[in-house]
Motif scaffolding. Structure first.
Motif, mmCIF file in Angstrom:
data_model
loop_
_atom_site.group_PDB
_atom_site.id
_atom_site.type_symbol
_atom_site.label_atom_id
_atom_site.label_comp_id
_atom_site.label_asym_id
_atom_site.label_seq_id
_atom_site.Cartn_x
_atom_site.Cartn_y
_atom_site.Cartn_z
ATOM 1 N N LEU A 151 -85.696 43.608 -55.804
ATOM 2 C CA LEU A 151 -84.901 43.751 -54.562
ATOM 3 C C LEU A 151 -85.337 43.018 -53.350
ATOM 4 N N ARG A 152 -84.229 42.189 -52.787
ATOM 5 C CA ARG A 152 -84.513 41.635 -51.674
ATOM 6 C C ARG A 152 -84.403 42.666 -50.193
ATOM 7 N N ARG A 153 -83.802 43.760 -50.461
ATOM 8 C CA ARG A 153 -83.635 44.642 -49.370
ATOM 9 C C ARG A 153 -83.521 46.030 -50.061
ATOM 10 N N GLY A 154 -84.059 46.814 -49.334
ATOM 11 C CA GLY A 154 -84.096 48.375 -49.895
ATOM 12 C C GLY A 154 -83.085 49.133 -49.320
ATOM 13 N N ASP A 155 -82.085 48.552 -48.254
ATOM 14 C CA ASP A 155 -80.963 49.465 -47.569
ATOM 15 C C ASP A 155 -79.961 48.500 -47.468
ATOM 16 N N ASP A 156 -78.499 48.968 -47.752
ATOM 17 C CA ASP A 156 -77.515 48.124 -47.685
ATOM 18 C C ASP A 156 -76.821 48.292 -46.501
ATOM 19 N N GLY A 157 -77.401 49.176 -45.515
ATOM 20 C CA GLY A 157 -76.980 49.363 -44.119
ATOM 21 C C GLY A 157 -75.779 50.338 -44.071
ATOM 22 N N ILE A 158 -75.450 51.084 -45.373
ATOM 23 C CA ILE A 158 -74.353 51.942 -45.326
ATOM 24 C C ILE A 158 -74.817 53.388 -45.398
ATOM 25 N N ASP A 159 -74.529 54.365 -44.187
ATOM 26 C CA ASP A 159 -74.987 55.485 -44.218
ATOM 27 C C ASP A 159 -74.177 56.457 -44.931
ATOM 28 N N LEU A 160 -73.717 56.252 -45.918
ATOM 29 C CA LEU A 160 -72.840 56.955 -46.880
ATOM 30 C C LEU A 160 -73.801 57.054 -48.463
ATOM 31 N N PRO A 161 -73.466 58.029 -49.093
ATOM 32 C CA PRO A 161 -74.478 58.185 -50.498
ATOM 33 C C PRO A 161 -73.577 57.139 -51.396
#
Length: 569
Positions: free
Chosen positions: A495-505
């Protein structure tokens, strides 16, 4: 009810990125077949049984009859049966995790592969392996259809090759909706015409079973070879059969349209996934045994049949002629061949176009249209047919098996071992640009090592005695290498990022991909949550905006790609 979340702050559409031609064309086509992305719940309206029937309709091909006949004639029934059994076991073991992931998360095998050890661009390598599978088997099936047209209608083979190619083109244009109808409506007729000859042979000639079991192979002149059962013989047979291991990718192109799994439908859901996923091999193995059975009968009972005993059209014509008029036998055999080949070759053309399109668009950031690659795949297949690929079928399949086995085993191992046992690979699949590294050495290097070593073995670099075992080399290295590399790299390249920036499940209460919709700032269209990621470009008012994986794959500037922020592992 599907929820819609409007992420536009006021009237911000005047400030969003313009939609370029490539993105517009991609959007238009993927509304039908979802070439480049996740298959949304709003499109997946079929029940588990319909999806499974559509997937199994694609295995109506007659190549299994040729494969079974070829390996049995060359190595004898004993070696062929053990080889087919080994092939079936490998396909069941490797196909189960792949089918589950595709059906559960509604993504094709390319998207599964990206997050299972290969990275965003690394999976292009496996797409090329899969594309090769589709045009090789399109050519094989087209050759069989051309043989039927020649025998039944007197059409020369070169013309038959062209006809078998062109007939598929209009059928594959319309994607899953058209393919589902074709597969469901033609399957009952195909089953009746396929099973009839075997019921007749066993009933009218019970001794044919004993002849089949004692068959030890013949040479081109029809002289017995006397092949006994041996490990080398078994592996040579299994190697040819294992070229079909990549068929699971074509099954997945249907299974990704499975409905959400719930408490109410979970039994039907699992049955459909297992039967139409890895379960295809039961039908494939039976057809291989049937092809050899028919070939042995013809060699023993029909004069001068050795040269054509491996051709399905001759197999069915000669058996039909024993219990019906010759004209009717010929008619039914040609109809059977044409139906069978159309059913599989629409799938080959469809799946091949997906593989080519995915790779080309990812590398060039340009979407030329899926139909362009339908034509590309068909042209390559036509060239193979005109080169008489059927005459060197076993050698070609044995070689291809090394690449196919390496790919499938590596991905299955990453899912089963690296995700669930070692817990190094992220459990949920990831396929979006920006979330993945360009290349993950875990899968990418593993495929190169496994396929490369097995190809060297196949060509006798390590001696002729071990050459038959090249499929085993591909499978063993494909199983061992991914966990070793995952541990060695500590999983840092998943993973290049752990968070996709969207605060929805991402998933609903049943663990299915969410159907909440978000607004794409580039295509100005709504997409479901799993297909979206936050954009690195804020809206004109400074608020966060989102972009679909579809638009992001065509973003040449990369301005929307979020910066790297790898999770702590």
């Amino acid at each position: 009810m599907t929820d819609t979340v409007d992420t536009r702050a006021g009237d911000t559409r005047a400030g969003v990125s313009p939609v370029n031609t490539s993105e517009r064309e991609a959007l238009k086509e993927t509304l039908e077949d979802y070439t480049l992305r996740f298959a949304p719940r709003s499109y997946r309206r079929w029940g588990p049984a319909v999806v499974a029937t559509s997937a199994l309709g694609g295995i109506a091909y007659l190549a299994d009859f040729s494969i079974g006949a070829n390996i049995g004639i060359a190595h004898g029934t004993g070696n062929a049966l053990w080889g087919i059994l080994l092939f079936a076991i490998v396909v069941l073991i490797t196909g189960t995790p792949l089918a589950y992931y595709a059906a559960r998360y509604n993504i094709d095998l390319d998207l599964v592969t990206r997050g299972s050890g290969f990275g965003y661009y690394g999976s292009v390598l496996t797409n090329l392996i899969f594309a090769s599978f589709t045009f090789i088997f399109f050519a094989l099936e087209g050759s069989i259809m051309a043989q039927g047209l020649k025998l039944g209608l007197g059409i020369p083979l070169p013309v038959g090759y062209l006809a078998s190619t062109l007939i598929v083109l209009p059928l594959v244009v319309y994607g899953m909706k058209a393919l589902a109808k074709l597969q469901v409506w033609t399957t009952p007729l195909w089953l009746v015409m396929m099973v009839g000859p075997f019921i007749y042979l066993v009933a009218a000639h019970p001794g044919s079973v004993g002849d089949f079991l004692s068959f030890s192979g013949v040479d081109s002149a029809g002289k017995p070879l006397g092949n006994g059962v041996s490990w080398a013989g078994i592996m040579l047979c299994a190697g040819v059969c294992l070229a079909l291991i990549a068929q699971i990718a074509e099954q997945i192109d249907y299974l990704r349209f499975m409905p959400p799994r719930t408490e109410e439908n979970k039994r039907k859901w699992w049955t459909a996934v297992l039967v139409a996923g890895p379960g295809w091999v039961f039908f494939g193995a039976l057809k291989q045994v049937a092809g050899l059975f028919l070939a042995v009968y013809l060699i023993g009972h029909v004069a001068d049949s050795v040269g054509v005993a491996n051709e399905p059209v001759h197999q069915f014509v000669m058996i039909y002629e024993e219990f019906m008029p010759a004209w009717l036998a010929m008619t039914l055999a040609v109809i059977l061949v044409v139906i069978s080949q159309i059913k599989i070759n629409v799938t080959n053309a469809y799946s091949g176009s997906l593989a080519w399109t995915n790779s080309f668009t990812r590398v060039t950031k340009t979407y030329p249209g899926r139909l362009v690659f339908v034509v590309v795949n068909l042209v390559i297949a036509l060239v193979l047919m005109e080169a008489n690929m059927f005459s060197f079928l076993s050698e070609l399949l044995n070689f291809y098996a090394n690449c196919g086995i390496a790919w499938i085993v590596v991905v299955a191992t990453d899912i089963a071992i690296n995700k669930y046992v070692l817990k190094i690979s992220p459990k949920h699949p990831e396929f979006r640009r920006g979330m993945l590294y360009a290349v993950n050495p875990v899968g990418f290097v593993s495929v190169i090592v496994a396929a490369g070593a097995s190809i060297l073995v196949f060509f006798g670099v390590f001696g002729d005695a071990v050459a038959p075992y090249s499929p085993m080399v591909a499978a063993v290295l494909g199983f061992v290498t991914p966990p070793v590399l995952a541990v060695a790299t500590k999983g840092r390249y998943y993973l290049r990022r752990g968070d996709d920036g969207i605060d929805l499940p991402m998933y609903d209460e049943d663990g299915n991909p969410s159907d909440v919709k978000l607004w794409c700032c580039v295509t100005q269209t709504e997409f479901e949550r799993p297909d979206m990621i936050a954009s690195a470009v804020p809206a004109p008012d400074g608020s966060k905006q989102y972009i679909s994986s579809l638009a992001l794959s065509c973003d040449r500037t990369g301005e929307h790609v979020l910066p790297a922020d790898p999770p702590v592992r």
